[in-house]
Design a protein around this motif. Sequence first.
Motif, PDB file in Angstrom:
ATOM      1  N   UNK A 122      -0.161  -4.867   4.550  1.00  0.00           N
ATOM      2  CA  UNK A 122      -0.903  -5.992   4.924  1.00  0.00           C
ATOM      3  C   UNK A 122      -0.020  -7.465   4.904  1.00  0.00           C
TER       4      UNK A 122
ATOM      5  N   UNK B 165       5.926   7.236   7.014  1.00  0.00           N
ATOM      6  CA  UNK B 165       5.641   8.453   6.081  1.00  0.00           C
ATOM      7  C   UNK B 165       7.102   8.799   5.608  1.00  0.00           C
ATOM      8  N   UNK B 166       7.339   9.276   4.315  1.00  0.00           N
ATOM      9  CA  UNK B 166       8.568  10.198   3.935  1.00  0.00           C
ATOM     10  C   UNK B 166       8.545  11.690   4.501  1.00  0.00           C
TER      11      UNK B 166
ATOM     12  N   UNK C  12      -2.729  -6.102   9.415  1.00  0.00           N
ATOM     13  CA  UNK C  12      -4.123  -5.605   9.634  1.00  0.00           C
ATOM     14  C   UNK C  12      -4.130  -4.407  10.602  1.00  0.00           C
ATOM     15  N   UNK C  13      -2.794  -4.053  10.888  1.00  0.00           N
ATOM     16  CA  UNK C  13      -2.758  -2.845  11.610  1.00  0.00           C
ATOM     17  C   UNK C  13      -2.649  -1.380  10.770  1.00  0.00           C
ATOM     18  N   UNK C  14      -2.172  -1.571   9.735  1.00  0.00           N
ATOM     19  CA  UNK C  14      -2.149  -0.470   8.847  1.00  0.00           C
ATOM     20  C   UNK C  14      -1.380   0.642   9.376  1.00  0.00           C
ATOM     21  N   UNK C  15      -0.160   0.291   9.935  1.00  0.00           N
ATOM     22  CA  UNK C  15       0.625   1.496  10.363  1.00  0.00           C
ATOM     23  C   UNK C  15       1.344   1.914   9.245  1.00  0.00           C
ATOM     24  N   UNK C  16       1.360   3.262   9.135  1.00  0.00           N
ATOM     25  CA  UNK C  16       1.725   3.793   7.856  1.00  0.00           C
ATOM     26  C   UNK C  16       3.137   4.340   8.288  1.00  0.00           C
TER      27      UNK C  16
ATOM     28  N   UNK D  29       0.905  -1.249  -0.167  1.00  0.00           N
ATOM     29  CA  UNK D  29      -0.067   0.000   0.031  1.00  0.00           C
ATOM     30  C   UNK D  29       0.871   1.279   0.017  1.00  0.00           C
TER      31      UNK D  29
ATOM     32  N   UNK E 217       2.701  14.647   1.549  1.00  0.00           N
ATOM     33  CA  UNK E 217       3.296  13.454   2.336  1.00  0.00           C
ATOM     34  C   UNK E 217       3.048  12.301   1.602  1.00  0.00           C
TER      35      UNK E 217
ATOM     36  N   UNK F 187       0.362   5.958  -0.488  1.00  0.00           N
ATOM     37  CA  UNK F 187      -0.619   6.851  -0.006  1.00  0.00           C
ATOM     38  C   UNK F 187       0.042   8.219  -0.404  1.00  0.00           C
TER      39      UNK F 187
END
Lengths: 112, 114
Positions: B96, B105-106, B99-103, B31, B90, B33
């Motif tokens: 996955x 970042x740049x 299932x915690x979807x911790x993101x 994933x 950003x 974003x």
Amino acid sequence: SQKIEQNSEALNIQEGKTATLTCNYTNYSPAYLQWYRQDPGRGPVFLLLIRENEKEKRKERLKVTFDTTLKQSLFHITASQPADSATYLCALGAGGGNKLTFGTGTQLKVEL
Amino acid sequence: DVKVTQSSRYLVKRTGEKVFLECVQDMDHENMFWYRQDPGLGLRLIYFSYDVKMKEKGDIPEGYSVSREKKERFSLILESASTNQTSMYLCASSSPPSHTDTQYFGPGTRLTVL
């Protein structure tokens, strides 16, 4: 529509005290809630995650609570230090590889 | 450690120019974003991608497009930059099946459109 509210006013506290930040949400049933730290001019950095079936989570000087009845999370930093000064964001997710929805963040300033 | 890099920290463009913002992650995350962040408005999702060549509109896709030709790279395109697109951009990635979807970042790109 989904709404996440964090106190937009900066929180100023003295070094050594406990800082408490609030995250409230409406029209959402999150599977978990995350807290991020963001320093000026930088991207957010993940701190802690708490799931819907957990009441409290701790990591060193950090503590997060999650009340799905009140639709609220509290983020505590104990024995705060000037280095803790930053903006703290909460984010909610539905789980299963989905996107997150972020709050606007609360700026924390820890003074000597 | 996960590393997300963005092509520029600061960028100044003129109204009407086509702008490319590049994002690369090195952890084989599925994933990716793109957000923009403005004072008082927080992080707003522009587009995201769950896989190569796949894209989904976020909350504010108007005026933007994206490209994901390779798993590690996600590009944000401003077809014709306008002054209201001046913002901090950003990029983030997550993976996955935790299932915690911790993101992750740049560092962000601060874009100014004159």
